[in-house]
Design a protein around this motif. Structure first.
Motif, mmCIF file in Angstrom:
data_model
loop_
_atom_site.group_PDB
_atom_site.id
_atom_site.type_symbol
_atom_site.label_atom_id
_atom_site.label_comp_id
_atom_site.label_asym_id
_atom_site.label_seq_id
_atom_site.Cartn_x
_atom_site.Cartn_y
_atom_site.Cartn_z
ATOM 1 N N VAL A 127 64.700 8.847 -16.116
ATOM 2 C CA VAL A 127 65.395 9.576 -17.168
ATOM 3 C C VAL A 127 66.888 9.605 -16.862
ATOM 4 C CG1 VAL A 127 65.672 11.806 -18.319
ATOM 5 C CG2 VAL A 127 63.403 11.033 -17.634
ATOM 6 N N GLY A 128 67.705 9.211 -17.837
ATOM 7 C CA GLY A 128 69.146 9.345 -17.706
ATOM 8 C C GLY A 128 69.801 8.426 -16.709
ATOM 9 N N GLY A 129 69.239 7.249 -16.488
ATOM 10 C CA GLY A 129 69.857 6.300 -15.568
ATOM 11 C C GLY A 129 68.934 5.955 -14.417
ATOM 12 N N PRO A 130 69.276 4.907 -13.656
ATOM 13 C CA PRO A 130 68.371 4.393 -12.612
ATOM 14 C C PRO A 130 68.071 5.385 -11.504
ATOM 15 C CG PRO A 130 70.542 3.349 -12.481
ATOM 16 C CD PRO A 130 70.519 4.111 -13.751
ATOM 17 N N ASP A 131 68.937 6.351 -11.273
ATOM 18 C CA ASP A 131 68.736 7.318 -10.197
ATOM 19 C C ASP A 131 68.136 8.621 -10.701
ATOM 20 O OD1 ASP A 131 69.864 5.564 -8.309
ATOM 21 O OD2 ASP A 131 71.889 6.225 -8.840
ATOM 22 N N GLY A 132 67.775 8.664 -11.969
ATOM 23 C CA GLY A 132 67.229 9.883 -12.535
ATOM 24 C C GLY A 132 65.769 10.077 -12.182
ATOM 25 N N PRO A 133 65.231 11.252 -12.477
ATOM 26 C CA PRO A 133 63.807 11.503 -12.222
ATOM 27 C C PRO A 133 62.934 10.645 -13.119
ATOM 28 C CG PRO A 133 64.746 13.276 -13.527
ATOM 29 C CD PRO A 133 65.895 12.401 -13.124
ATOM 30 N N GLU A 203 64.763 15.176 -27.314
ATOM 31 C CA GLU A 203 64.496 15.034 -25.890
ATOM 32 C C GLU A 203 64.198 13.572 -25.567
ATOM 33 O OE1 GLU A 203 62.132 17.997 -23.203
ATOM 34 O OE2 GLU A 203 60.690 16.547 -23.984
ATOM 35 N N GLY A 204 64.482 13.180 -24.347
ATOM 36 C CA GLY A 204 64.259 11.794 -23.950
ATOM 37 C C GLY A 204 62.814 11.530 -23.584
ATOM 38 N N ALA A 205 61.925 11.719 -24.560
ATOM 39 C CA ALA A 205 60.488 11.615 -24.293
ATOM 40 C C ALA A 205 59.879 10.292 -24.733
ATOM 41 C CB ALA A 205 59.757 12.764 -24.987
ATOM 42 N N PHE A 206 60.696 9.349 -25.198
ATOM 43 C CA PHE A 206 60.156 8.134 -25.804
ATOM 44 C C PHE A 206 60.549 6.864 -25.056
ATOM 45 C CE2 PHE A 206 59.990 11.339 -29.026
ATOM 46 C CZ PHE A 206 58.807 11.088 -29.703
ATOM 47 N N SER A 207 60.883 7.013 -23.783
ATOM 48 C CA SER A 207 61.403 5.867 -23.029
ATOM 49 C C SER A 207 60.394 4.732 -22.903
ATOM 50 C CB SER A 207 61.838 6.318 -21.635
ATOM 51 O OG SER A 207 62.854 7.299 -21.716
ATOM 52 N N TYR A 208 59.104 5.055 -22.751
ATOM 53 C CA TYR A 208 58.092 4.006 -22.620
ATOM 54 C C TYR A 208 57.838 3.321 -23.957
ATOM 55 C CZ TYR A 208 57.304 6.154 -18.080
ATOM 56 O OH TYR A 208 57.487 6.654 -16.807
ATOM 57 N N LEU A 209 57.843 4.099 -25.031
ATOM 58 C CA LEU A 209 57.691 3.509 -26.363
ATOM 59 C C LEU A 209 58.866 2.590 -26.674
ATOM 60 C CD1 LEU A 209 56.581 5.278 -29.626
ATOM 61 C CD2 LEU A 209 58.618 3.853 -29.606
ATOM 62 N N ARG A 211 60.962 1.152 -24.612
ATOM 63 C CA ARG A 211 60.951 -0.014 -23.713
ATOM 64 C C ARG A 211 60.000 -1.083 -24.221
ATOM 65 N NH1 ARG A 211 57.776 0.738 -18.241
ATOM 66 N NH2 ARG A 211 56.099 0.642 -19.807
ATOM 67 N N ASP A 212 58.791 -0.691 -24.578
ATOM 68 C CA ASP A 212 57.778 -1.660 -24.967
ATOM 69 C C ASP A 212 57.941 -2.162 -26.391
ATOM 70 O OD1 ASP A 212 56.783 -1.340 -22.446
ATOM 71 O OD2 ASP A 212 55.076 -0.087 -23.037
ATOM 72 N N ALA A 213 58.713 -1.423 -27.205
ATOM 73 C CA ALA A 213 58.919 -1.831 -28.590
ATOM 74 C C ALA A 213 60.259 -2.514 -28.816
ATOM 75 C CB ALA A 213 58.810 -0.617 -29.518
ATOM 76 N N GLY A 214 61.103 -2.573 -27.782
ATOM 77 C CA GLY A 214 62.400 -3.213 -27.938
ATOM 78 C C GLY A 214 63.397 -2.388 -28.720
ATOM 79 N N LEU A 215 63.264 -1.075 -28.674
ATOM 80 C CA LEU A 215 64.203 -0.174 -29.334
ATOM 81 C C LEU A 215 65.223 0.345 -28.321
ATOM 82 C CD1 LEU A 215 61.705 2.014 -31.396
ATOM 83 C CD2 LEU A 215 63.493 0.576 -32.393
ATOM 84 N N ASP A 216 66.422 0.661 -28.794
ATOM 85 C CA ASP A 216 67.368 1.410 -27.981
ATOM 86 C C ASP A 216 67.012 2.888 -28.097
ATOM 87 O OD1 ASP A 216 68.740 -0.894 -27.284
ATOM 88 O OD2 ASP A 216 70.155 -0.709 -28.951
ATOM 89 N N GLU A 217 67.198 3.628 -27.012
ATOM 90 C CA GLU A 217 66.859 5.046 -26.999
ATOM 91 C C GLU A 217 68.117 5.886 -26.854
ATOM 92 O OE1 GLU A 217 63.799 8.098 -24.708
ATOM 93 O OE2 GLU A 217 64.758 6.484 -23.567
ATOM 94 N N VAL A 218 68.257 6.874 -27.728
ATOM 95 C CA VAL A 218 69.355 7.836 -27.668
ATOM 96 C C VAL A 218 68.743 9.222 -27.827
ATOM 97 C CG1 VAL A 218 71.453 8.672 -28.801
ATOM 98 C CG2 VAL A 218 71.039 6.212 -28.614
ATOM 99 N N TYR A 219 69.176 10.169 -27.006
ATOM 100 C CA TYR A 219 68.634 11.520 -27.116
ATOM 101 C C TYR A 219 69.715 12.543 -26.805
ATOM 102 C CZ TYR A 219 67.876 10.256 -22.179
ATOM 103 O OH TYR A 219 68.025 9.793 -20.907
#
Length: 312
Positions: A127-133, A203-209, A211-219
């Motif tokens: 979440v929120g970058g490579p070093d995020g949880p 909320e940033g709850a859709f990162s897996y969706l 990623r797998d759907a080829g969408l950009d994520e903004v929250y």
């Protein structure tokens, strides 16, 4: 059944999955052989989505319960003494892991329930970058959902060998439905202009969706953020929505949509409605099953971004 017998195949993910949450518990073990209600094993899931997945695979051959009721805020849940007694009476507990159930150790330690962490085999998204949880919402990708189904099949088949074939047949059909839903999402998103393929949520709850759907994520805020919908967060998302000319923005059903509605007003986008993530609805609601939840969200996202409606 003898909960202390050997069955490492079912629980291989437990310690690794709980380490993601910062917890550690003794590693339980499971043996094959049905028990409890009319010889059927009892499966306890931490929340309604996992319980529904297990129910489809189980069919009439196992008893499935959700530890938390529909609509419960799963992230900050606090187990009660009755929850511990419920867990102690189950043959296996299904958890998501990936940091979702930070309270899981407080449930597992006082009970003797063997625990399987379904998210242990997932390629995690921070979440929120490579070093995020780690983002825990892996089930929001139908691709990952199919993996969860296959793990549940393995759990039930090892727990209850006489009914293994029935679990495998139901699981195969269910996983195929989920993969078909994912393919439908990809097909319909291909009709959305590339510059509009942005999913904007509270909320940033859709990162897996995404990623797998080829969408950009903004929250507006990351998962479980202490500050939600601040003026700075709103301003940053407004700029992105304007720059990308994103036609619609969304919010999750379990949080206030006020900040996202402000984004819509200030950016010129349409507030397209609420998406379901952490919980199913009741039987009379819009998402009484996991498949309904994913289908509902896919329809709302694709039509909001200007894509074609599905065949249904």
């Amino acid at each position: 059944m003898a909960k202390s017998a050997t069955g490492a195949g079912l629980v291989a993910g437990l310690v690794a999955g709980l380490l993601v949450t910062g917890c550690g518990v003794p590693q339980p073990q499971v043996s094959g052989g049905a028990a409890t209600d009319e010889g059927r094993p009892t499966v306890l899931a931490t929340f309604s989505v996992l319980a529904d997945i297990a129910s489809v695979v189980a069919g009439p051959d196992a008893v499935v319960e959700s530890l938390t009721p529909v609509g419960t805020e799963i992230h900050g849940y606090e187990p009660t003494p009755s929850d511990i007694r419920l867990a102690d009476g189950a043959d296996v507990l299904l958890a998501n892991g990936l940091g979702l159930e930070d309270w899981l150790v407080r449930l597992v330690e006082p009970s003797s329930v063997p625990t399987v962490v379904l998210g242990e085999g997932v390629d995690p998204v921070p979440v929120g970058g490579p070093d995020g949880p780690t983002n825990p919402h892996a089930w929001m990708s139908a691709q990952v959902g199919a993996q969860y189904v296959e793990q549940v099949v393995e759990v039930l088949a090892e727990l209850d060998p006489p009914r293994a074939e029935a679990y495998e047949q139901r699981g195969a059909a269910y996983a195929a439905e989920l993969r078909d839903l994912h393919q439908d999402l990809l097909t319909r998103l291909s009709t959305v202009p590339p510059e509009h393929r942005v999913l904007v949520t509270c909320e940033g709850a859709f990162s897996y969706l995404t990623r797998d759907a080829g969408l950009d994520e903004v929250y507006l805020w990351p998962v479980n953020a202490e500050r939600e919908g601040t003026p700075q967060q709103v301003a940053e998302v407004v700029r992105t929505v304007r720059d990308r000319e994103v036609p619609a923005v969304f919010c999750e059903s379990t949080v206030s949509s006020a900040a996202q509605e402000q984004v819509a007003r200030e950016s010129g986008a349409r507030f397209a409605g609420v998406l379901y993530v952490d919980s199913l609805s009741g039987p009379d609601g819009p998402v009484p099953t996991y498949l309904d939840l994913l289908s509902y969200d896919v329809d709302l996202i694709v039509t909001g971004l200007g894509g074609h409606q599905g065949a249904g």
